[in-house]
Design a protein around this motif. Sequence first.
Motif, short mmCIF file in Angstrom:
data_model
loop_
_atom_site.label_atom_id
_atom_site.label_comp_id
_atom_site.label_asym_id
_atom_site.label_seq_id
_atom_site.Cartn_x
_atom_site.Cartn_y
_atom_site.Cartn_z
N GLU A 25 3.34 1.82 -5.65
CA GLU A 25 2.50 2.47 -6.96
C GLU A 25 3.50 1.89 -8.28
N LYS A 42 0.69 -5.47 -8.57
CA LYS A 42 1.64 -4.77 -7.38
C LYS A 42 2.26 -5.09 -6.44
N TYR A 43 0.99 -6.45 -6.41
CA TYR A 43 1.59 -6.95 -5.48
C TYR A 43 2.48 -8.45 -5.20
N TYR A 52 -3.66 -4.38 -12.02
CA TYR A 52 -3.56 -3.10 -10.98
C TYR A 52 -3.04 -4.03 -10.30
N ASN A 53 -3.37 -3.94 -8.97
CA ASN A 53 -3.01 -4.26 -7.47
C ASN A 53 -2.41 -5.45 -7.40
N LYS A 89 1.04 -1.29 -0.06
CA LYS A 89 -0.05 -0.04 -0.13
C LYS A 89 0.24 1.19 0.34
N ASP A 102 -12.14 -4.08 2.20
CA ASP A 102 -12.58 -3.19 1.13
C ASP A 102 -13.79 -2.96 2.01
#
Length: 515
Positions: free
Chosen positions: A164, A219-220, A215-216, A161, A333
Amino acid sequence: MNHFDLAFLKYLQDNSPLAIDAAVQRFGKTLSTLKRTMKEINDLLPEHVQLHQDNQFIATRIGYREYIEFLQRVQFSRYITTPEERVSCLLVTLCLHDVVNKNEYYKKFNVSAGTVKNDNPLIQRQLQVHALSLVSVPRKGSRLVGNEFRLRVAACIAIVKTVEIGANHRLVAHQANEPANRAIAEQFLDECAEEIVQAAECYSRIISPIIRPGYNGRKYLLVYLSLALHRSKRGHRITPAETVQFLTTYPYQALDSDVENVCLDMLIASLTLTYRPFTLYDAALVHCVRRVCTILARKLNVTIHSPHAWFAELYNFIYAAIIQNTLRLWFDDKKLHGVEGRYPDLWLQVRQALEEIEHLWQVSFSPVHLATLVLIIKKYELRNSVVSDAKKRVIIVTNSSESKVGYFREVLLSRFHIDVVACVNINEIDLLKQEAFDLLITFTNKISNHLRYAELECVKVNFWLTQEDFRLLRERGLLPARQKIPADTFVRQVQGMSPEALKAFLEFRYGDIFI
């Protein structure tokens, strides 16, 4: 300055001007507390964007650029960290270094010596979640030990978190990082600079030609790859005894170790994908998901006309959810918090349908996954509503003119899959005892009171139907009017018809669609 001050400014940056009453209610603070917060924030803001009270509103002209510049001015020297922030920073540092002196490390937070001791119970609880622990290294500090794969996963959750994805899939700091997250991002990007480049190249060359995560997820994956390369270089590799392989996975062969690849393949399988050329089915799970599909299909108000797509989406989601729940790879969420309250019956049915899978794979599905699965099922309920489905029988009770009621009736028909079987004047209430109906609708308080006095349940809406009215009617079981026609059924029905016969058939059978 503390975490609340930053949360308040962040909310105000998106919602200025903010009514004082709304601010007091949302944050649970008194006006005097909010004023102290405003003063603290204004000390670091340029005059032209400072917060001020304007009558009964709190207002500011701060934009996103000024908000980022403000966060960069907030240093630990004037920021009171929360225990959770300190523990997250410490966890990442323990992952990136073999030994860490906690007392020395905590000096950066400008806290008292007792704070280290007070944080110890939280540190232990957080580590226990991932089956990790701290061991003392005499005269040096503490070392983080435990399952290597779980250790990396825990660090990823803290790091992801704060960063990016920049150009060429390389990780960069999130612009709007708060002080603790900024510290996490800085040490990760500094310590893993070389591995971040290697991870981006590995993703581009080996993984992205096969699948593409959202996207997330991407990134992870990049954070995990960077940590895996960094930890491996320092001699911390996953052992055969630590591998996790409880579902069939695709062999990407992205790393130089078969043991490392087993865990990486499992992690990739847990991600939400925007593109996949295949679904790699696990034989045992296939049988379980088929039973889940059958159970849940019976609970819907429609027939599933796309069974293959229905099974594939539920399978892919449950497959990934098993891994995520086993490894604790999901993120909360807030948008999903209201799902259980909106669809309580379906929520319970989903939980019951998943019990066999939870038992066989020794997992417990999180509320995040249950809520998402409920929304997937509701999506299929809407998608598979067809014109031949039974319509709810509605009666409008009114004392208005026929032309006025006619308009109201057509608005209802344009939005819902219903039959308006009658429009009954309130003075003819006895007629309701002779009609079969599912729902009574009126648009005046006077008539709704008359109906309740007569012990007749009704729904009172506005004549000019609002979004809230539509929501209320959906909750009463009215399905949307955008119904579909099953292609196979339609082709069989119209086979060999003449143009004249086809037109008559369409007007009779599908008069809601063809005019």
